[in-house]
Design an enzyme around this catalytic site. Sequence first.
Site, mmCIF file in Angstrom:
data_model
loop_
_atom_site.group_PDB
_atom_site.id
_atom_site.type_symbol
_atom_site.label_atom_id
_atom_site.label_comp_id
_atom_site.label_asym_id
_atom_site.label_seq_id
_atom_site.Cartn_x
_atom_site.Cartn_y
_atom_site.Cartn_z
ATOM 1 N N ASP A 18 -12.711 20.152 29.076
ATOM 2 C CA ASP A 18 -11.621 19.173 29.287
ATOM 3 C C ASP A 18 -10.422 19.746 29.947
ATOM 4 O O ASP A 18 -9.689 20.807 29.410
ATOM 5 C CB ASP A 18 -11.640 18.473 27.906
ATOM 6 C CG ASP A 18 -10.628 17.103 27.804
ATOM 7 O OD1 ASP A 18 -11.037 16.314 28.565
ATOM 8 O OD2 ASP A 18 -9.434 17.052 27.222
ATOM 9 N N GLU A 57 -23.425 36.676 27.054
ATOM 10 C CA GLU A 57 -24.196 37.217 26.041
ATOM 11 C C GLU A 57 -25.299 36.669 25.230
ATOM 12 O O GLU A 57 -26.211 37.180 24.625
ATOM 13 C CB GLU A 57 -23.388 37.451 24.790
ATOM 14 C CG GLU A 57 -21.991 38.669 25.072
ATOM 15 C CD GLU A 57 -20.831 38.455 23.899
ATOM 16 O OE1 GLU A 57 -21.266 37.901 22.900
ATOM 17 O OE2 GLU A 57 -19.851 38.559 24.437
HETATM 18 C C1 NOJ Z 1 -9.880 13.946 29.932
HETATM 19 C C2 NOJ Z 1 -10.985 13.203 29.336
HETATM 20 O O1 NOJ Z 1 -12.186 13.040 30.210
HETATM 21 C C3 NOJ Z 1 -10.129 11.785 28.866
HETATM 22 O O2 NOJ Z 1 -11.056 10.959 28.356
HETATM 23 C C4 NOJ Z 1 -9.039 12.274 27.916
HETATM 24 O O3 NOJ Z 1 -8.392 11.056 27.670
HETATM 25 C C5 NOJ Z 1 -8.253 13.459 28.274
HETATM 26 N N1 NOJ Z 1 -9.022 14.351 29.140
HETATM 27 C C6 NOJ Z 1 -7.323 14.078 27.454
HETATM 28 O O4 NOJ Z 1 -8.211 14.747 26.658
#
Ligand code: NOJ
Length: 591
Positions: free
Chosen positions: A232, A299
């Site tokens: 993310d 690993e």
């Molecule tokens: C990207 C994620 O896909 C989204 O849903 C989220 O709100 C933001 N990152 C923050 O983590």
Amino acid sequence: MTRTPLLTIDDLTAGTLVHTPAASGEWWRDAVIYQVYPRSFADGNGDGIGDLPGVTAKLDHLKQLGVDAVWLSPFYRSPQKDAGYDVADYRDIDPLFGTLADFDEMLAGAHERDLKIIVDLVPNHSSDQHVWFQEALAAAPGSAARERYMFRDGRGPAGDEPPNNWQSIFGGPAWTRLTPRSDDGPLGPQWYLHLFDTSQPDLNWENPEVRAELEDVLRFWLDRGVDGFRVDVAHGMIKAPGLPDWDGRAAMVEGTVDGPAANAAEPDDGSTGAGNQGPMFDQDGVHEIYRSWHGVLAEYPGDRCLVAEAWVEPLSRLARYVRPDEMHQAFNFSFLTAPWDAAKMRTVVDVSLGTMDAVGAPTTWVLSNHDVVRHASRFGLAEIGGRQLNGIAATDPQPDAELGLRRARAATLLMLGLPGSAYLYQGEELGLPDHTALPAEVRQDPSFFRTDGAEPGRDGCRVPLPWVGGAPGNGFGPTGKTWLPQPGVYADLAADRQYGVAGSTYEMYRTALELRRAEKIGTAGLAWVDALAASPDVVSFQVSGVVVVSNLGEAALTLPAEAEVLVASGDLTTSDGVRAVPSDTTVWLRA
Ligand code: NOJ
Ligand code: CA
């Protein structure tokens, strides 16, 4: 309807190769990966929220559809302020979704069916309920506990102005001040950075303890047997030194469809301009983190993978995340934000393949996910730029549902014909649109609240799936409860109404995925069909033994009599015994 001149078989078979076949390699190079958004996929226990037992129960649906892997959005312990992207414990399952035993059962069930499992890792920020943040709140400024996050004194003589002018991606300031305490210094309470909601404090990635902890989290899930991680905000963990002011507004999706390339020094590559060039994004320091993670994954036996969620453009910047010793794939948001225009589609495909080939990474393709308006709704809008990419409100112009679905099916067949790896978002195989008229009372996305409703938010693409048309909650779970209301049209689009039905969206996906596998399209080379390479209306390429023809224009495109149609996104027309591909339709042919 006007028709373009008859194409010949020779027209369809003369092409110019722009992407050479990949030597067969790791599974993720050509995988079709299905995104499960757990709270909206299937509800096992009847509380109206999808869960891990719900996923396990539907694994056969995914197997029959013909995907290779499943990516699950977060299911970790979380107060759910941002639907689980606010993690309070990286090593446990939220009771809403089940238990670690439920996870193990789901993973084993997937592996028995030869489906890989990718989990979501949220390293840029934790929840404010994470034990580390609670410790930081209780500790003094300058303490080791505060050093795990981005705490700063405020500006101004009394420290009551935020440390810089950054805005949160969900709206409002990116800094929140702590409540006063007796041991505050002369500048009063400190502030903490949150690029997203106030409940999502950014971690301090300059701190080795943070790095060590997240590597340990990787190992925790690798030891359990996961096949990879979707990372993310992969472009956000390192901030520019000194946290300089920036007047731009960071955006997850800018959606400027025809904007200039974000970095004027880069050639125009069909990118949308949503470059996120601010001091909180795409800093060189992030790459060191991924090189280290690459080593951790190496690993482990099997080909484990890292997938970057990085809203970075132009594509040459994105390619840096998938250099040979970093991540393995990156989502291609330039493709997702491309408009329904033949020349622009060709450019984004061409540049994507060329740029990823240059670093030896597979190109990925994606049309929908849990952060954007589903493509069946997006392509039904007169204009797909601006904030409509994030959500549609009842007061906005509403999409043309028929046109949207027609174009979405055509876009999907175009996408599944491309070599590399493709991502599907749950429900797109049913042709689901967004709920585009959700009432304010049911909305949950923090971006709706942080912008006082100016942004509708992303709830419309997160509506629970319909499995059994006409059943309570369209069969989402045993009680009929659904955490968001479903639009009326979901009954007709339910899975059970499409299984085995010729021409249904589900059967179109299933057929295309079967052909994609049989023809080894994922690892094939790609050649543009010369006769159509400059067409303002048609995108056409040869891939493996298949010729893909997408008609994005108005006039029908006639086909040679000998061409065998393998799959089509809509009915072909015939007049005077000549078949033609109508407007907004894609066909796969054997020429
Ligand atoms: C990207 C994620 O896909 C989204 O849903 C989220 O709100 C933001 N990152 C923050 O983590
Ligand atoms: Ca449930």
